[in-house]
Enzyme design. Sequence first.
Site, PDB file in Angstrom:
ATOM      1  N   HIS A  46      43.836  36.414  74.891  1.00  0.00           N
ATOM      2  CA  HIS A  46      42.535  36.650  74.265  1.00  0.00           C
ATOM      3  C   HIS A  46      41.457  35.823  74.974  1.00  0.00           C
ATOM      4  O   HIS A  46      41.760  34.868  75.671  1.00  0.00           O
ATOM      5  CB  HIS A  46      42.531  36.182  72.798  1.00  0.00           C
ATOM      6  CG  HIS A  46      43.686  36.608  71.976  1.00  0.00           C
ATOM      7  ND1 HIS A  46      43.577  37.549  70.973  1.00  0.00           N
ATOM      8  CD2 HIS A  46      44.987  36.207  71.958  1.00  0.00           C
ATOM      9  CE1 HIS A  46      44.760  37.713  70.378  1.00  0.00           C
ATOM     10  NE2 HIS A  46      45.630  36.916  70.965  1.00  0.00           N
ATOM     11  N   TYR A  47      40.183  36.180  74.726  1.00  0.00           N
ATOM     12  CA  TYR A  47      39.114  35.215  75.010  1.00  0.00           C
ATOM     13  C   TYR A  47      38.443  34.847  73.694  1.00  0.00           C
ATOM     14  O   TYR A  47      38.519  35.572  72.702  1.00  0.00           O
ATOM     15  CB  TYR A  47      38.110  35.726  76.040  1.00  0.00           C
ATOM     16  CG  TYR A  47      37.341  37.002  75.740  1.00  0.00           C
ATOM     17  CD1 TYR A  47      36.714  37.236  74.519  1.00  0.00           C
ATOM     18  CD2 TYR A  47      37.197  37.972  76.731  1.00  0.00           C
ATOM     19  CE1 TYR A  47      35.996  38.386  74.275  1.00  0.00           C
ATOM     20  CE2 TYR A  47      36.471  39.134  76.509  1.00  0.00           C
ATOM     21  CZ  TYR A  47      35.878  39.329  75.284  1.00  0.00           C
ATOM     22  OH  TYR A  47      35.161  40.472  75.042  1.00  0.00           O
ATOM     23  N   THR A  48      37.758  33.693  73.681  1.00  0.00           N
ATOM     24  CA  THR A  48      37.258  33.150  72.420  1.00  0.00           C
ATOM     25  C   THR A  48      35.845  33.601  72.054  1.00  0.00           C
ATOM     26  O   THR A  48      35.505  33.652  70.876  1.00  0.00           O
ATOM     27  CB  THR A  48      37.257  31.613  72.462  1.00  0.00           C
ATOM     28  OG1 THR A  48      36.362  31.174  73.498  1.00  0.00           O
ATOM     29  CG2 THR A  48      38.660  31.072  72.728  1.00  0.00           C
ATOM     30  N   GLU A 108      44.642  31.845  73.698  1.00  0.00           N
ATOM     31  CA  GLU A 108      43.191  32.024  73.725  1.00  0.00           C
ATOM     32  C   GLU A 108      42.616  31.269  74.930  1.00  0.00           C
ATOM     33  O   GLU A 108      43.015  30.140  75.217  1.00  0.00           O
ATOM     34  CB  GLU A 108      42.554  31.475  72.447  1.00  0.00           C
ATOM     35  CG  GLU A 108      42.859  32.284  71.198  1.00  0.00           C
ATOM     36  CD  GLU A 108      41.854  33.409  70.974  1.00  0.00           C
ATOM     37  OE1 GLU A 108      40.958  33.580  71.829  1.00  0.00           O
ATOM     38  OE2 GLU A 108      41.967  34.102  69.952  1.00  0.00           O
ATOM     39  N   HIS A 156      44.652  41.460  74.131  1.00  0.00           N
ATOM     40  CA  HIS A 156      44.355  41.865  72.760  1.00  0.00           C
ATOM     41  C   HIS A 156      43.899  43.326  72.724  1.00  0.00           C
ATOM     42  O   HIS A 156      44.193  44.071  71.787  1.00  0.00           O
ATOM     43  CB  HIS A 156      43.284  40.946  72.170  1.00  0.00           C
ATOM     44  CG  HIS A 156      43.298  40.874  70.687  1.00  0.00           C
ATOM     45  ND1 HIS A 156      42.396  40.142  69.959  1.00  0.00           N
ATOM     46  CD2 HIS A 156      44.108  41.456  69.757  1.00  0.00           C
ATOM     47  CE1 HIS A 156      42.648  40.265  68.667  1.00  0.00           C
ATOM     48  NE2 HIS A 156      43.678  41.061  68.520  1.00  0.00           N
TER      49      HIS A 156
END
Length: 261
Positions: A46-48, A108, A156
Site C-alpha cells: 500500500h501507500y499511505t 505500507e 491493494h
Amino acid sequence: MIRLICTLLAAAALAGCASRGPAGLDLDTSITAVSQSSRVRAVVVHYTTVDDAKSLHLLSQGKVSAHYLLDLDGRAYRLVDENRAAWHAGASSWYGNIAMNSTSIGIEIVNPGWTEGEDGKRVWHPYDARQVRALTILLRDIIQRHGIAAENVVGHSDIAPQRKVDPGPLFPWKALADAGIGRWYNEAGAAEHLARLQAEGTPDVAWFQKQLQRLGYACPQHGTLDRETINTLAAFQMHYRPALHDGQPDAETAAIMLSML
C-alpha cells in the site's frame, strides 16, 4: 551433589516442555505436527498518502493497521506481529479469497500517492530508492519464511480494484520482478501474441473478464464493459502496463495476459 544438580536440571527441562500454557493446564509442547503451513498466503503493498508522522499515528493508533511501515527514508517499522492479523486489506478478494486480513501481510509505504496537476490530471509521486531497497529486503525475507507464491505479491489495487489505486503506476513491480520478487509476464511471448492480435483483432469483453478471473482478480463475468470491469482492468494494467491504465481492453493488454501462466 553434582549428580543431584544434573537430575534437578533435567527434571526442570522436562517439566518446561509439559507445563507451558494457561495457569493450571498441563500442556506438553514437545511434539510438533509435520502437517502444517504458514497462515500467510499473500503480501499486500500500500501507500499511505500522508507523511511519516501521520502514517505512524494512523497505523498504530487508528482503526487501520499494517504489519510494516516504510518511511520516506526507508526505515522499517514493525507495527503488528506477523502471527496476528492487521487491518489493512478491507473488503477485498484474491483468487476467491475474501479473508485477506487474516491470510496476508500488509506493508505500507509512505508516499503521497497522487495530486492534481494544473491540467486536472493526476500527478503520481515516485518512490524513494531507499524505500525500494528496504522493501526488496523485507519482501525477500517474508516470501522465504512463509513460502509465498509469486502471484500472491500484490498491491491493494489488485485485491480491491473498485476502491483502491495504491500503490499506483509508479510502483516498481518490474524492478521487483527482475530481482526475483512477484509475478511478471513473458515479454518475448507477449510481443509474439501482440503481433498476432494486431492481425486478428482484440478479443471481446467476456474474454478479458475470464482472463482477469484466471489471474486472480475479482471481476464480473457478464460480457459487458461496465465500471467494475473497467476498474479491474485498470488495476491489472497499472500493475503490468503502467504507462497506460485506462481500463480499456486492447491488444497489448490481451497479449500480456496470454503470456502469463
